[in-house]
Design a protein around this motif. Structure first.
Motif, PDB file in Angstrom:
ATOM      1  N   LYS A  18       0.928  -1.092   0.035  1.00 37.55           N
ATOM      2  CA  LYS A  18       0.015   0.114  -0.038  1.00 37.55           C
ATOM      3  C   LYS A  18       0.817   1.418  -0.046  1.00 37.55           C
ATOM      4  O   LYS A  18       0.712   2.168  -0.828  1.00 37.55           O
ATOM      5  CB  LYS A  18      -0.707   0.073   1.251  1.00 37.55           C
ATOM      6  CG  LYS A  18      -2.046  -1.109   1.446  1.00 37.55           C
ATOM      7  CD  LYS A  18      -2.956  -0.782   2.450  1.00 37.55           C
ATOM      8  CE  LYS A  18      -2.385  -0.884   3.964  1.00 37.55           C
ATOM      9  NZ  LYS A  18      -1.515  -1.831   4.472  1.00 37.55           N
ATOM     10  N   THR A  36      -0.989   6.790   7.484  1.00 38.41           N
ATOM     11  CA  THR A  36      -1.644   6.673   8.427  1.00 38.41           C
ATOM     12  C   THR A  36      -1.066   5.777   9.494  1.00 38.41           C
ATOM     13  O   THR A  36      -1.245   5.851  10.692  1.00 38.41           O
ATOM     14  CB  THR A  36      -3.284   6.646   8.390  1.00 38.41           C
ATOM     15  OG1 THR A  36      -3.407   5.469   7.823  1.00 38.41           O
ATOM     16  CG2 THR A  36      -3.759   7.870   7.688  1.00 38.41           C
ATOM     17  N   TYR A  40      -0.409   5.729  13.801  1.00 40.32           N
ATOM     18  CA  TYR A  40      -0.575   4.608  14.919  1.00 40.32           C
ATOM     19  C   TYR A  40       0.679   4.036  15.459  1.00 40.32           C
ATOM     20  O   TYR A  40       0.821   3.940  16.713  1.00 40.32           O
ATOM     21  CB  TYR A  40      -1.563   3.629  14.453  1.00 40.32           C
ATOM     22  CG  TYR A  40      -3.044   3.957  14.124  1.00 40.32           C
ATOM     23  CD1 TYR A  40      -3.912   4.355  15.007  1.00 40.32           C
ATOM     24  CD2 TYR A  40      -3.277   4.408  12.743  1.00 40.32           C
ATOM     25  CE1 TYR A  40      -5.234   4.665  14.861  1.00 40.32           C
ATOM     26  CE2 TYR A  40      -4.509   4.933  12.277  1.00 40.32           C
ATOM     27  CZ  TYR A  40      -5.385   5.022  13.630  1.00 40.32           C
ATOM     28  OH  TYR A  40      -6.628   5.853  13.344  1.00 40.32           O
ATOM     29  N   VAL A 102       1.063  -2.552  17.960  1.00 41.45           N
ATOM     30  CA  VAL A 102       0.682  -1.333  17.176  1.00 41.45           C
ATOM     31  C   VAL A 102      -0.892  -1.777  16.997  1.00 41.45           C
ATOM     32  O   VAL A 102      -1.858  -0.807  17.102  1.00 41.45           O
ATOM     33  CB  VAL A 102       1.250  -0.806  15.973  1.00 41.45           C
ATOM     34  CG1 VAL A 102       1.216  -1.933  14.826  1.00 41.45           C
ATOM     35  CG2 VAL A 102       0.418   0.453  15.490  1.00 41.45           C
ATOM     36  N   SER A 103      -1.224  -2.851  16.557  1.00 42.00           N
ATOM     37  CA  SER A 103      -2.590  -3.275  16.323  1.00 42.00           C
ATOM     38  C   SER A 103      -3.681  -2.948  17.671  1.00 42.00           C
ATOM     39  O   SER A 103      -4.717  -2.813  17.499  1.00 42.00           O
ATOM     40  CB  SER A 103      -3.058  -4.652  15.707  1.00 42.00           C
ATOM     41  OG  SER A 103      -2.561  -4.522  14.454  1.00 42.00           O
ATOM     42  N   SER A 106      -4.064   0.403  18.367  1.00 47.25           N
ATOM     43  CA  SER A 106      -5.055   0.848  17.336  1.00 47.25           C
ATOM     44  C   SER A 106      -6.569   0.544  17.308  1.00 47.25           C
ATOM     45  O   SER A 106      -7.539   1.058  16.888  1.00 47.25           O
ATOM     46  CB  SER A 106      -4.692   0.383  15.836  1.00 47.25           C
ATOM     47  OG  SER A 106      -3.361   0.958  15.459  1.00 47.25           O
ATOM     48  N   ASP A 134      -8.775   2.358   7.450  1.00 50.12           N
ATOM     49  CA  ASP A 134     -10.205   2.570   7.235  1.00 50.12           C
ATOM     50  C   ASP A 134     -10.246   3.961   6.741  1.00 50.12           C
ATOM     51  O   ASP A 134     -10.982   4.916   6.929  1.00 50.12           O
ATOM     52  CB  ASP A 134     -10.512   3.039   9.022  1.00 50.12           C
ATOM     53  CG  ASP A 134      -9.537   4.144   9.642  1.00 50.12           C
ATOM     54  OD1 ASP A 134      -8.533   4.346   8.967  1.00 50.12           O
ATOM     55  OD2 ASP A 134      -9.866   4.505  10.848  1.00 50.12           O
ATOM     56  N   ILE A 135      -9.237   4.392   5.740  1.00 45.30           N
ATOM     57  CA  ILE A 135      -9.530   5.636   4.935  1.00 45.30           C
ATOM     58  C   ILE A 135     -10.589   5.814   4.091  1.00 45.30           C
ATOM     59  O   ILE A 135     -11.540   6.835   4.294  1.00 45.30           O
ATOM     60  CB  ILE A 135      -8.353   5.795   4.187  1.00 45.30           C
ATOM     61  CG1 ILE A 135      -7.006   5.383   4.869  1.00 45.30           C
ATOM     62  CG2 ILE A 135      -7.995   7.291   3.431  1.00 45.30           C
ATOM     63  CD1 ILE A 135      -7.004   6.268   6.287  1.00 45.30           C
TER      64      ILE A 135
END
Ligand code: DC
Length: 236
Positions: A18, A36, A40, A102-103, A106, A134-135
């Protein structure tokens, strides 16, 4: 506002390419790029460094009020690097100990609200490529172009391992694959804006295509959406 400027939202699983795609698409279109995930990761680094308890809402909200995240362009690497309270943390946030936490960070509602508000401000003027989870569903549900990237898990782990090697970090392939699976599971099952494909997103499986091919596909879609944005009477 320049009507040819659109918002390109790229969501998908970890290590599908991505951010590499998003960076190159932004460069080709002369757009800004916001990673993003880096935001996070910066919050996670702050929480780890300051031993913030993830079950203490007061501590979390105090910590969030002390966090300033910004992106600065590094002319040497030609990359946008992330700064946490004025300190360049671009390298630190990519390390495995941050990836491992991180998850979980988040999933926290207050963290998400704070990050989403900043991201919405950053993309307000359009002309932006933003990647994350979630963009297209939460940050910019009205984005003119939404993409959802997927790829085979094993191939993603191999790519991630190579990326880490380039940064002189040797990490076992099983450990990476386990981390990706773990993050995918948490990112997709959390209550607050879980990772999912927006109904109007274009899905791209990046398993067997090159980065340049991914970029070409996205730029082609973007060009037609820009034309459409400039001439709404045209059919997409
Ligand atoms: O893109 P990345 O792998 O650097 O993202 C790190 C983590 O941040 C990811 O596992 C989930 C979280 N994230 C998120 O919840 N929402 C986003 N918009 C971006 C990332």
């Amino acid at each position: 506002m320049d009507i040819r400027k659109i918002i390109i939202a790229i969501d998908g699983y970890s290590s599908c390419g991505k951010s590499t795609t998003a960076k190159k698409v932004a460069a080709r279109l002369g757009y800004g790029y916001i990673d993003t995930g880096a935001m996070y990761r910066a919050v996670t680094l702050f929480f780890l460094e300051n031993k913030i308890s993830l079950t203490n809402p007061k501590e979390i909200s105090k910590a969030l009020s002390q966090i300033q995240i910004s992106f600065n362009h590094n002319p040497r690497t030609a990359e946008n690097e992330v700064f946490l309270n004025g300190v360049n943390v671009e390298k630190e946030i990519r390390k495995m100990y941050v990836s491992d936490q991180v998850s979980e960070v988040s999933t926290l509602v207050d963290v998400r609200h704070a990050m989403v508000a900043q991201q919405q401000k950053m993309g307000k003027k359009k002309g932006i490529v933003m990647d994350g989870r979630d963009i297209g569903t939460r940050v910019f549900p009205e984005a003119e172009l939404k993409l959802f990237m997927t790829a085979d898990l094993h191939l993603r782990a191999v790519r991630r391992q190579q990326e880490l090697l380039m940064k002189n970090q040797l990490v076992n392939l099983d450990e990476i694959q386990h981390n990706l699976e773990h993050r995918d599971r948490i990112d997709s099952s959390r209550t607050e804006s879980p990772l999912r494909k927006a109904e109007d997103a274009v899905e791209i499986d990046t398993s067997y295509i090159t980065i340049e091919e991914q970029v070409d596909i996205v730029v082609e879609h973007a060009t037609s959406r820009m034309l459409f944005a400039a001439n709404p009477v045209l059919k997409d």
